[in-house]
Design an enzyme around this catalytic site. Structure first.
Site, PDB file in Angstrom:
ATOM      1  N   GLU A 233       0.850  -1.192   0.000  1.00  0.00           N
ATOM      2  CA  GLU A 233       0.000   0.000   0.000  1.00  0.00           C
ATOM      3  C   GLU A 233       0.882   1.238   0.000  1.00  0.00           C
ATOM      4  O   GLU A 233       2.041   1.163   0.394  1.00  0.00           O
ATOM      5  CB  GLU A 233      -0.865   0.026   1.278  1.00  0.00           C
ATOM      6  CG  GLU A 233      -1.860  -1.115   1.381  1.00  0.00           C
ATOM      7  CD  GLU A 233      -2.235  -1.448   2.815  1.00  0.00           C
ATOM      8  OE1 GLU A 233      -2.880  -2.480   3.022  1.00  0.00           O
ATOM      9  OE2 GLU A 233      -1.854  -0.681   3.730  1.00  0.00           O
ATOM     10  N   LYS A 235       2.258   4.601   1.560  1.00  0.00           N
ATOM     11  CA  LYS A 235       2.382   5.092   2.931  1.00  0.00           C
ATOM     12  C   LYS A 235       1.975   6.560   2.920  1.00  0.00           C
ATOM     13  O   LYS A 235       2.652   7.402   2.331  1.00  0.00           O
ATOM     14  CB  LYS A 235       3.818   4.932   3.425  1.00  0.00           C
ATOM     15  CG  LYS A 235       3.974   5.345   4.870  1.00  0.00           C
ATOM     16  CD  LYS A 235       5.371   5.043   5.382  1.00  0.00           C
ATOM     17  CE  LYS A 235       5.459   5.217   6.882  1.00  0.00           C
ATOM     18  NZ  LYS A 235       5.014   6.508   7.377  1.00  0.00           N
ATOM     19  N   ARG A 240      -2.685   8.518  11.991  1.00  0.00           N
ATOM     20  CA  ARG A 240      -3.266   7.192  12.154  1.00  0.00           C
ATOM     21  C   ARG A 240      -4.577   7.331  12.900  1.00  0.00           C
ATOM     22  O   ARG A 240      -4.671   8.102  13.867  1.00  0.00           O
ATOM     23  CB  ARG A 240      -2.275   6.336  12.969  1.00  0.00           C
ATOM     24  CG  ARG A 240      -2.625   4.874  13.087  1.00  0.00           C
ATOM     25  CD  ARG A 240      -2.300   4.154  11.810  1.00  0.00           C
ATOM     26  NE  ARG A 240      -2.511   2.722  11.920  1.00  0.00           N
ATOM     27  CZ  ARG A 240      -1.600   1.856  12.300  1.00  0.00           C
ATOM     28  NH1 ARG A 240      -0.381   2.279  12.652  1.00  0.00           N
ATOM     29  NH2 ARG A 240      -1.872   0.565  12.341  1.00  0.00           N
ATOM     30  N   GLU A 283      -5.588   5.848   7.897  1.00  0.00           N
ATOM     31  CA  GLU A 283      -4.872   7.110   8.036  1.00  0.00           C
ATOM     32  C   GLU A 283      -5.784   8.248   7.560  1.00  0.00           C
ATOM     33  O   GLU A 283      -6.353   8.160   6.474  1.00  0.00           O
ATOM     34  CB  GLU A 283      -3.598   7.022   7.176  1.00  0.00           C
ATOM     35  CG  GLU A 283      -2.638   8.153   7.322  1.00  0.00           C
ATOM     36  CD  GLU A 283      -1.525   7.912   8.353  1.00  0.00           C
ATOM     37  OE1 GLU A 283      -1.590   6.913   9.126  1.00  0.00           O
ATOM     38  OE2 GLU A 283      -0.605   8.732   8.407  1.00  0.00           O
ATOM     39  N   PHE A 348      -7.119   0.803   5.762  1.00  0.00           N
ATOM     40  CA  PHE A 348      -6.346  -0.338   5.287  1.00  0.00           C
ATOM     41  C   PHE A 348      -6.525  -1.609   6.103  1.00  0.00           C
ATOM     42  O   PHE A 348      -5.951  -2.642   5.787  1.00  0.00           O
ATOM     43  CB  PHE A 348      -4.863   0.013   5.147  1.00  0.00           C
ATOM     44  CG  PHE A 348      -4.276   0.778   6.316  1.00  0.00           C
ATOM     45  CD1 PHE A 348      -4.035   0.165   7.522  1.00  0.00           C
ATOM     46  CD2 PHE A 348      -3.954   2.119   6.167  1.00  0.00           C
ATOM     47  CE1 PHE A 348      -3.478   0.863   8.579  1.00  0.00           C
ATOM     48  CE2 PHE A 348      -3.404   2.839   7.233  1.00  0.00           C
ATOM     49  CZ  PHE A 348      -3.168   2.197   8.439  1.00  0.00           C
ATOM     50  N   ARG A 452       5.565  -3.698  17.085  1.00  0.00           N
ATOM     51  CA  ARG A 452       6.337  -3.335  15.908  1.00  0.00           C
ATOM     52  C   ARG A 452       7.142  -4.558  15.518  1.00  0.00           C
ATOM     53  O   ARG A 452       8.039  -4.964  16.229  1.00  0.00           O
ATOM     54  CB  ARG A 452       7.278  -2.177  16.225  1.00  0.00           C
ATOM     55  CG  ARG A 452       7.954  -1.580  15.007  1.00  0.00           C
ATOM     56  CD  ARG A 452       8.983  -0.527  15.399  1.00  0.00           C
ATOM     57  NE  ARG A 452       8.402   0.619  16.080  1.00  0.00           N
ATOM     58  CZ  ARG A 452       7.727   1.598  15.470  1.00  0.00           C
ATOM     59  NH1 ARG A 452       7.562   1.567  14.178  1.00  0.00           N
ATOM     60  NH2 ARG A 452       7.250   2.602  16.152  1.00  0.00           N
TER      61      ARG A 452
END
Ligand code: AMP
Length: 589
Positions: A233, A235, A240, A283, A348, A452
């Site tokens: 996708e 960025k 967010r 986003e 997303f 993460r």
């Protein structure tokens, strides 16, 4: 409350995490289940469970006045004590008079907190707080105030309370964490653990879940090396946002888990039309709407191609972050702002839909559910929300379709890539559309809130880098506490250096140690926490974006500045100038 406070003192006295959790576990087991549940919330440094919107709304100055009054101290004495302790709770523990008779129970404190939250106006709140603290022993007051100000300062945090719950009642830590994440209530989690029912924890809508995060990669080759099938996708450079939608009600949460719905009054109208309850991840981006936007199609599973790019263009395009920034932090958004700085929500992912939690499902399945969710015809709840909005915002007007001042909800286009060349191609197309780069996601990965990892990768190239001169330095925090690791830096404006930013990451420990030595020897003025230094050291810094700002005397500031490397090969005179800065600013649009 006495026992709670004593436990906190014992927790503060040890730095060992294992000992802290053992003390908490022991305490929780020694009190009634009701008390343990409330204590778990208090031990996380909160008066109320995380998911609740209840807030005490008692400021530091109100507490200060009550402590002064009950302790019969004047301002100077209190200030001196505050300087000694650095914490109002500890000051109260020191200054309030001893009590005889029974103290307060944890449950009573919890009840009183609710009364304080419900009280309207400073005078009513002051009376309630005074009554509560007047009944507390000094040690109890110490911790009551710490809970009220939101930090116990005993080295305890919610994750340690979760560990203590697992220890006290059995159940794995992962089960406890999961239940707490879903419920947003560590007290309720404790009850389920005690009854061996952690698996029954149900998703509580309208309390934010953690966001899944991405790791950076440096090259396209790396991009496809971690997993077999990737969804790609763009960025986007926005903010967010996690949207919760249920029965016509909509809330939007930021990455810091704040409720930001009011900053985007055009969003609920657009989201309420979803056919089902859902939690979406995406986003919010300042958006330039394409003329034919109404007919734009979803882009799913596209290989890089001209046709795909054409379709992506029809969706409209992102505008720079600086435009979105003008909308942030506002409670009331003017009609002019809505018109001139429209936003879109590029969605997303979905974490919950149709009554089912989807975190454990692979991305390929979540993506499909999302595609369906966003193509199904809106339902009638839509009208309810626009009505509510009309009331709350007064001036806003929506037409029947809600389209005039309603944001677009756009399924973020998904591309496929099977080679590094594909990725490079998609990357330049993304940048040509004004986006930061690419996100590369493992189609087989679950959604991991707050983690993460290597299931989501981000690929971006710097907008530009600047060579700058260090003008002032400060001591760092945490691991960097004894070294000069925070650098303020400048560019040339004629023969004058003007500051443009401050950065602290990027150098190795060895480099920082060497720089610390150099800066200590080349300090021009020692201001205690800060030293202005001889302007000799040149750094190369990267950043995401440039903004106009009066924080620094250059008139500009950098967003997310980071030190790329030391440039010992450059003389300070060779650093960049304000002209270059202006050029970069103009180029970013
Ligand atoms: P960074 O802030 O550089 O760590 O990059 C991660 C951030 O990129 C996320 O937290 C999102 O706010 C943002 N982002 C933009 N586009 C996407 C996308 N398609 N998928 C996931 N995150 C995205």
């Amino acid at each position: 409350m006495q026992k709670f406070a004593q436990t906190c003192e014992a927790i503060a006295a040890t730095t060992k995490k294992l000992q802290k959790t053992a003390l908490v576990a022991e305490y929780l087991k020694s009190v009634s289940l009701d008390e343990a549940a409330v204590s778990a919330v208090f031990l996380s440094g909160r008066p109320f469970p995380a998911w609740e919107e209840t807030a005490l709304q008692v400021g530091g100055s109100l507490l200060w006045r009550v402590v002064a009054e009950l302790g019969e101290k004047d301002d100077a004495e209190l200030s001196a004590a505050y300087r000694r302790h650095g914490d109002l709770g500890a000051v109260a523990g020191d200054m309030l008079p001893q009590k005889t008779g029974p103290g307060l129970s944890v449950l009573e404190v919890s009840r009183r907190f609710r009364e304080i939250a419900a009280a309207r106006g400073a005078a009513a709140k002051t009376t309630q707080v005074r009554d509560l603290l007047a009944r507390a022993a000094p040690l109890e007051a110490k911790y009551i105030i710490k809970i009220m100000t939101g930090d116990l300062r005993v080295g305890m945090k919610e994750s340690l309370v979760e560990e203590a719950i697992a220890k006290a009642y059995g159940g794995t830590l992962a089960d406890v964490q999961r239940a707490n994440m879903l419920l947003g209530d560590v007290g309720e989690t404790l009850r389920l653990a005690a009854e061996n029912k952690l698996a029954e924890a149900k998703m509580r809508l309208f309390h934010p879940l953690g966001f899944m995060l991405a790791s950076p990669i440096e090259s396209a080759e790396k991009g496809l090396s971690y997993f077999t099938e990737a969804a790609i996708e763009d960025k986007y450079d926005g903010i967010r946002a996690q949207a919760h939608v249920s029965d016509g009600e909509v809330k939007i949460f930021s990455r810091t888990r704040d409720d930001i719905t009011e900053s985007f009054p055009e969003m609920p109208g657009a989201l309420a039309g979803l056919p089902n309850d859902a939690i979406l991840d995406g986003e919010i981006v300042a958006w330039e709407y394409a003329k034919a936007a109404g007919d734009a199609q979803q882009i799913v599973d596209e290989p890089p191609s001209e046709e795909g790019e054409q379709k992506a263009t029809e969706l409209g395009r992102a505008r720079p972050f600086s435009i979105l920034q003008q909308r942030l932090g506002r409670k009331k958004v003017s009609e002019k702002m809505l018109r001139e700085n429209p936003v879109a929500y590029l969605v997303f992912d979905t974490l919950y839909a149709n009554g089912k939690l989807l975190l454990d499902r692979p991305l390929r399945e979540r993506a499909q559910i999302l595609d369906e969710l966003l193509t199904t015809k809106p339902n009638t709840n839509h009208h309810r929300v626009t009505e509510t909005l009309r009331e709350s915002q007064g001036k806003l007007s929506f037409d029947e379709e809600g389209s005039a001042e309603t944001a677009r909800i756009i399924r973020a286009p998904v591309f496929r890539a099977t080679s590094a060349e594909d990725l490079e191609e998609l990357f330049s197309a993304a940048q040509a559309r004004g986006n930061e780069g690419l996100m590369i996601k493992d189609l087989d990965s679950p959604y991991l809130p707050g983690k993460r990892g290597k299931s989501w990768l981000k690929m971006k190239r710097e907008l530009a880098t600047l060579d700058v001169v260090v003008t002032a330095v400060e001591y760092g925090h945490g691991r960097r506490i004894g070294v000069l690791s925070d650098y303020t830096f400048a560019v040339w404006d004629g023969d004058k250096l003007v500051n443009i930013g401050k950065a602290y990451s990027g150098l190795t420990d060895a480099e920082i140690a060497e720089m610390t030595q150099w800066f200590l020897e080349h300090t021009m003025e020692d201001q205690g926490f800060r030293r202005s230094v001889e302007p000799k050291i040149v750094l190369e810094v990267a950043f995401n974006n440039m903004m106009r700002s009066d924080r620094h005397d250059s008139g500009y500031a950098l967003r997310f500045p980071r030190i790329v490397r030391l440039r010992p090969d450059k003389l300070p005179q060779e650093a960049d100038t304000i002209e270059t800065v202006r050029e970069i600013f103009a180029r970013q649009g």
